[in-house]
Design a protein around this motif. Structure first.
Motif, mmCIF file in Angstrom:
data_model
loop_
_atom_site.group_PDB
_atom_site.id
_atom_site.type_symbol
_atom_site.label_atom_id
_atom_site.label_comp_id
_atom_site.label_asym_id
_atom_site.label_seq_id
_atom_site.Cartn_x
_atom_site.Cartn_y
_atom_site.Cartn_z
ATOM 1 N N GLN A 67 11.346 7.465 -0.674
ATOM 2 C CA GLN A 67 10.076 8.075 -0.275
ATOM 3 C C GLN A 67 9.057 7.023 0.140
ATOM 4 O O GLN A 67 8.342 7.202 1.124
ATOM 5 C CB GLN A 67 9.527 8.933 -1.423
ATOM 6 N N ASP A 68 8.993 5.914 -0.577
ATOM 7 C CA ASP A 68 8.059 4.857 -0.201
ATOM 8 C C ASP A 68 8.378 4.327 1.197
ATOM 9 O O ASP A 68 7.477 4.055 1.995
ATOM 10 C CB ASP A 68 8.103 3.706 -1.218
ATOM 11 N N ASP A 120 7.203 6.864 3.677
ATOM 12 C CA ASP A 120 5.742 6.825 3.779
ATOM 13 C C ASP A 120 5.291 5.633 4.610
ATOM 14 O O ASP A 120 4.325 5.711 5.355
ATOM 15 C CB ASP A 120 5.112 6.761 2.377
ATOM 16 N N LYS A 123 0.826 -1.207 0.000
ATOM 17 C CA LYS A 123 0.000 0.000 0.000
ATOM 18 C C LYS A 123 0.865 1.264 0.000
ATOM 19 O O LYS A 123 0.375 2.355 -0.251
ATOM 20 C CB LYS A 123 -0.947 0.001 1.206
ATOM 21 N N CYS A 124 2.152 1.107 0.320
ATOM 22 C CA CYS A 124 3.048 2.270 0.307
ATOM 23 C C CYS A 124 3.955 2.301 -0.915
ATOM 24 O O CYS A 124 4.823 3.170 -1.020
ATOM 25 C CB CYS A 124 3.893 2.304 1.570
ATOM 26 N N GLY A 125 3.793 1.357 -1.810
ATOM 27 C CA GLY A 125 4.631 1.362 -3.005
ATOM 28 C C GLY A 125 5.056 -0.048 -3.356
ATOM 29 O O GLY A 125 4.939 -0.970 -2.544
ATOM 30 N N GLU A 126 5.559 -0.194 -4.570
ATOM 31 C CA GLU A 126 5.945 -1.517 -5.010
ATOM 32 C C GLU A 126 7.115 -2.043 -4.184
ATOM 33 O O GLU A 126 8.051 -1.298 -3.879
ATOM 34 C CB GLU A 126 6.324 -1.493 -6.495
ATOM 35 N N ILE A 127 7.015 -3.300 -3.816
ATOM 36 C CA ILE A 127 8.053 -3.906 -2.978
ATOM 37 C C ILE A 127 9.100 -4.574 -3.858
ATOM 38 O O ILE A 127 8.780 -5.343 -4.761
ATOM 39 C CB ILE A 127 7.419 -4.918 -2.001
ATOM 40 N N TYR A 139 11.470 0.335 -3.769
ATOM 41 C CA TYR A 139 12.312 0.876 -4.830
ATOM 42 C C TYR A 139 12.782 2.291 -4.508
ATOM 43 O O TYR A 139 13.823 2.712 -4.969
ATOM 44 C CB TYR A 139 11.565 0.872 -6.161
ATOM 45 N N LEU A 180 6.909 4.278 7.105
ATOM 46 C CA LEU A 180 7.094 4.633 8.518
ATOM 47 C C LEU A 180 5.913 5.467 9.010
ATOM 48 O O LEU A 180 5.423 5.289 10.120
ATOM 49 C CB LEU A 180 8.360 5.480 8.695
ATOM 50 N N LYS A 181 5.485 6.392 8.153
ATOM 51 C CA LYS A 181 4.444 7.330 8.559
ATOM 52 C C LYS A 181 3.064 6.689 8.609
ATOM 53 O O LYS A 181 2.262 7.005 9.472
ATOM 54 C CB LYS A 181 4.399 8.517 7.574
ATOM 55 N N TYR A 182 2.787 5.822 7.643
ATOM 56 C CA TYR A 182 1.409 5.370 7.488
ATOM 57 C C TYR A 182 1.158 3.939 7.970
ATOM 58 O O TYR A 182 0.014 3.567 8.193
ATOM 59 C CB TYR A 182 0.973 5.452 6.006
ATOM 60 N N ILE A 183 2.214 3.144 8.085
ATOM 61 C CA ILE A 183 1.988 1.737 8.414
ATOM 62 C C ILE A 183 2.601 1.355 9.766
ATOM 63 O O ILE A 183 2.029 0.568 10.513
ATOM 64 C CB ILE A 183 2.501 0.827 7.269
ATOM 65 N N GLY A 184 3.772 1.945 10.068
ATOM 66 C CA GLY A 184 4.388 1.672 11.371
ATOM 67 C C GLY A 184 3.404 1.993 12.488
ATOM 68 O O GLY A 184 2.770 3.036 12.463
#
Lengths: 176, 834
Positions: free
Chosen positions: A99-100, A103, A69-73, A96, A105-109
């Motif tokens: 920034q992902d 993000d 959800k925060c970017g391609e892994i 990759y 850290l901010k949205y999922i941690g």
């Protein structure tokens, strides 16, 4: 996106106190302090996250589902018990882009995966060997001495459980 | 400085606990206290914000000689304006209080705000411009002459220029929005006597604000004519109407706080009375009051001509509320200016503070602290209790207003400022902070969205699905599924059934089937099939009735043993020969099926397992596509059939196969929308939409990267031509992709698809036929919009690009160039394609 020098509330996309502290300790324990990179420099382009407090039963697919959800892994490395090679409750997620990772850290941690609050920390990058637990019995150190029962992480801490068992056996003998 | 920066706000706070206890013994230095007081201004409902503002103003003015205090005041005040818009009226009130006491801090902060404003104007950062102008608007009462109005007039003239130059212009609309959202704050300031100017400005903005922009329909969340009443009014046209109404009601602006009233009372300063006749207020003020302090010149701002736009792309915005059409109004109706004013401040707060979702959630929960007292009902008042309250004042629930603002961003078209998951996380935190207040509000929002599933934009219905399942995963997967039981009678292609099956599937992906089964009432149990509970789906070649069973088994064993390519080849050949003898016209299909199914089975343990299987057989898999496009699509069929019960895993593998270029984006689109269209019923499958969106997203992202590389400054030949060729080639590929999507879906949407017409009695009038046509229309809308957005992104970006053929200037010509970011020769993008 705010670009202020000092934000008016704390940022959640900074390296954790654990990471900074670990590097500080290392820094002061060495004679040649200059050799040690500044932790912030070390992480300024980091694309990898350490993810902790996972259940032993959480699968790669579940981790993928949430973290994508925060970017391609780019890569997902499961943390394994050093001896059994079974998941032991942590992993590394590599994106990759930096920034992902921020993000994430901010949205999922600090949110839940598999109904556990997970912890994320910016990481300088995965290296072979780091996928294994560093605890005495093969898992993570924190699972050795844990006194609380955690069904998602193998019950009681292993060392603690061994201790208990021994004590109970001794007590049993005394009762006779 | 660092010590007080790290105040605990987030989960990290605990780490410092020990340190902080130690430090608390020391007296807090005054500058630290001032910063803390400023940062937390208006946060507490238990304190009077006016008292705090006065206290801060006194501390600052009494100690202004202290550099630390001066610095902290100027920095913090302006930073708060930029980061916490809800607090702007209170920061302004502090400045108004300071002005009564001393002039210097006020002239300094005006200077600072002016410099900051100029910087953001130059950068085209229009949100920041709006916030700084709002701050200055709140201070209108202490400006000489016309204060803020000349700047607003100048902004308007730039908007007119832009609008005149192009009817498609969007920046001009953004400028008008700034004017409209500055005016009310200036009119709620202590300044009086500006009614004529405000009304005159409004008359001018009317033409621009009220003319519907061509792109408004593109971002309309409810587009289908048969569905909900369409909400096509843009935010600025709404705001224009609101302000026109306020101008006839002596600018009541009921929800905007006026902290300066009590401050002036306490400090013995009267409001600045300025009547229409006397242009110079100084002489008119009664000489015996302390007065609001000296007047200041409005900061000098130079508006570039023409103005430019910064990094954020601008699209028209539409006002969306998930609490529309309730029998009790729990949020301001769109006829009330409060709807626009509250929404604007909350949306900016949400989007600016993405770096601390916990703080965002706290400010949202505290929304009632930042507007006129009694604008809202008491926090956590249950919906049903509202009926018992008197109806002579608004019954707006602060929770609903807050949650509504988050949804407005999550459901922003074409896309919100941040990743969707940020808005998920804000709602999660809100729920954690105030579960009793927020959870019921979310419940009503979910019901509204669920009821709207047939008419809401398809992109948005997927965002809803994704949020819903993710949200539940944070709260024990509890939802009152029982209330949708009746809908289980609907046909599988009905949007509600598609939502239910899609949501359960996503829940399982974040958890596991057995767990989700346990959260569902009986009628839903059949959705959790046995297949979904199986970690390792069966390998079809184990059954001897499957054609090529023996070869399939052999190949599987070889894949498992990590055998070499040569060892596998004989069995591939054997399948192809058998197929040929059976008259199969593309023997590559059954051999591909056996190989890919074997890879899926052997790799079923985890994503890493399947990836290493793919990696080992990469060459063979890569060779399939160039030999036969149908066989390439067979790869997708095999993967999706193996994982038919857990399509989430299937599409994940497809995604990786795209990265390996074993599949092409076109093959994925053709597989879903040509091979598997099944009279259009495939369009109702949420995972298919997810797969196509992801595939298209991959293509457009890549193109955006190429555009970024192509448009970087100081790029010269020969790189320019290399990148330009790449760009043109890939852009053409993208257009082909969009064309295929368009061509296949348009027949479904129009009801002219052959298979669709052959369904049932062939009349095309079965009830499901209409539903399928609607799916087609909704798909079409999503991908047409996507194509349009990407096309215009490229055109806009390329307008600023260095033309092909430009050669590097001699190095010595511009020594300053060394200071700018040098081109590092990073040609990754181009390299990757060759």
């Amino acid at each position: 996106m705010s670009t202020l020098l000092h934000n008016t509330v704390e940022r959640l996309d900074r390296p954790s106190a654990y990471y900074v502290g670990k590097n500080k300790r290392r820094k002061y324990s060495q004679d040649d302090a200059d050799k040690q990179e500044e932790p912030v420099d070390n992480l300024k382009n980091a694309t990898t996250l350490y993810v902790g407090n996972l259940s032993f039963y959480t699968t790669e697919e579940q981790i993928h589902e949430l973290f994508a959800k925060c970017g391609e892994i780019k890569r997902l490395v499961m943390g394994l018990d050093r001896f059994n090679k079974t998941p032991c409750g942590f992993c590394f997620v590599e994106y990759y882009t930096h920034q992902d990772a921020l993000d994430c850290l901010k949205y999922i941690g600090g949110t839940k995966l598999d109904e556990r609050i997970i912890r994320t920390d910016l990481d300088p990058g995965f290296e072979e060997g780091r996928q294994y637990g560093r605890g005495k019995s093969g898992g993570q150190v924190r699972d050795e001495y844990r006194e609380e029962y955690d069904p998602g992480r193998g019950g009681y801490g292993r060392a603690y459980a061994d201790d208990q068992r021994q004590r109970e056996e001794e007590d049993y003998g005394k009762g006779r | 400085m660092a010590d007080y920066e790290r105040r605990p706000h987030g989960p990290r706070g605990e780490d410092d606990d020990y340190d902080r206890r130690q430090r608390r013994r020391y007296e807090e230095p005054l500058f630290v206290k001032i910063r803390r007081q400023l940062l937390t201004i208006a946060e507490s409902a238990a304190r009077r914000v006016e008292d705090d503002a006065i206290q801060i103003a006194k501390s600052v003015t009494d100690n202004y000689g202290d550099e630390e205090i001066k610095g902290v005041f100027l920095d913090t005040a302006v930073d708060l304006v930029l980061e916490q818009p809800l607090k702007i009226p209170f920061i302004a009130a502090t400045v108004l209080a300071a002005n009564v006491l001393k002039s210097e801090p006020v002239s300094d902060i005006l200077k600072r705000a002016g410099e900051s404003l100029q910087k953001y104007v130059n950068a085209g950062a229009w949100r920041e411009v709006k916030l700084l102008l709002r701050f200055l608007g709140c201070l209108q009462g202490i400006f000489e002459g016309d204060g803020i109005f000349p700047v607003l007039e100048e902004i308007f003239s730039r908007a007119v220029d832009l609008q005149t130059a192009s009817s498609e212009d969007l920046l001009g609309l953004e400028l008008v929005k700034i004017i409209l959202f500055t005016l009310p704050y200036a009119m709620a300031s202590p300044a009086t006597g500006f009614d004529t100017q405000a009304t005159a400005l409004l008359e001018k903005t009317d033409i621009i604000a009220s003319t519907p922009h061509a792109l408004v329909d593109l971002v309309n969340p409810f587009s289908l004519h048969e569905g909900k009443p369409t909400a096509t009014e843009s935010i600025i046209s709404l705001m224009q109407k609101h302000l026109q109404r306020e101008s006839t009601q002596s600018w009541e602006l009921a929800c905007l706080p006026r902290p300066w009233r009590r401050i002036y009372e306490s400090l013995g300063a009267q409001e600045d009375v300025r009547d229409e006749g006397a242009q110079d207020g100084e002489e008119d003020r009664s000489p015996n009051s302390a007065g609001p302090g000296p007047k200041h010149a409005f900061p000098q701002i130079v508006m570039p001509n023409p103005v430019g736009n910064g990094a954020r792309a601008i699209f028209p915005e539409i006002y969306l509320s998930v609490y529309a059409n309730q029998d009790i109004e729990t949020v301001p109706p769109t006829t009330d200016i409060a709807s626009s004013l509250l929404r604007d401040s909350l949306v900016d707060t949400i989007n600016i503070l993405d770096f601390n979702r916990i703080a965002t959630a706290k400010y949202l929960i505290d929304v009632d602290c930042y507007f006129t007292p009694n604008t809202f009902v008491k926090r956590a008042t249950p919906f049903d209790r509202l009926r018992e309250l008197s109806t002579d004042r608004p019954q707006w629930k602060p929770e609903d207003v807050a949650v509504d603002a988050v949804f407005s961003q999550l459901f922003q078209l074409p896309c919100p400022e941040h990743k969707f998951v940020y808005y998920h996380s804000v709602l999660t935190e809100c729920c954690k902070i105030a579960p009793a207040a927020i959870a019921p509000s979310l419940g009503r929002a979910i019901r509204f969205l669920y009821r709207s599933l047939e008419s809401i934009d398809l992109d948005l219905s997927h965002r809803f699905l994704d949020w819903f399942s993710h949200h539940l995963s944070n709260f024990g997967f509890t939802w009152k599924w029982s209330e949708w039981i009746e809908d289980l009678e609907l046909p599988a292609v009905h949007p509600r059934m598609a939502f239910i099956t899609g949501a359960l599937d996503k829940e399982i992906r974040l958890s596991f089937a057995q767990r989700i089964r346990g959260t569902l009432p009986d009628p839903y149990q059949e959705f959790i099939t046995e297949g979904k509970e199986k970690d390792t789906p069966d390998f079809k070649y184990l059954s001897d009735t499957t054609p090529y069973a023996n070869e399939g088994k052999e190949i599987m064993q070889l894949v498992r043993k990590k055998a070499s390519d040569e060892e596998i080849q004989p069995f591939i050949d054997a399948i192809e020969e058998q197929a040929k003898s059976l008259g199969v016209n593309d023997p590559l299909l059954p051999s591909t099926d056996a190989l890919v199914t074997a890879i899926c089975f052997v790799g079923s343990k985890s994503l890493s397992h399947v990836l290493s299987c793919i990696e080992r057989n990469k060459e063979r898999l890569l060779a399939i596509g160039p030999k036969s496009p149908r066989a390439q699509r067979q790869i997708i069929t095999s993967v999706m059939e193996y994982w038919v019960d857990q399509p989430g895993i299937g599409i994940n593998i497809i995604d990786k196969l795209l990265n390996y270029t074993i599949l092409t984006p076109l093959s994925v689109v053709e597989w879903a929308l040509v091979d598997k269209l099944e009279a259009g019923t495939v369009l109702a499958k949420t995972h298919v939409f997810e797969m196509i969106s992801a595939t298209v997203g991959k293509v457009t992202n890549r193109l955006r990267q190429i555009v970024a590389a192509r448009t970087q400054p100081s790029l010269y030949e020969p790189q320019l031509s290399v990148l330009d060729d790449t760009l043109n080639r890939e852009k053409a590929d993208m257009q082909v992709l969009f064309r295929v999507i368009e061509d296949t879906i348009v027949s479904v949407a129009g009801g002219s698809n052959d298979e669709l017409m052959e369904r049932g009695d062939g009349s095309g009038t079965m009830p499901e036929d209409e539903i399928i046509r609607r799916w087609g229309q909704r798909w079409l809308r999503v991908f047409r919009r996507k194509a349009g957005v990407e096309e215009s992104f490229i055109i806009e970006a390329m307008a600023r690009a260095i033309p092909v053929g430009t050669v590097a200037p001699p190095a010595f010509e511009d020594p300053a160039a060394y200071d700018r970011a040098p081109l590092d020769g990073d040609m990754d993008i181009a390299d990757g394609v060759e």
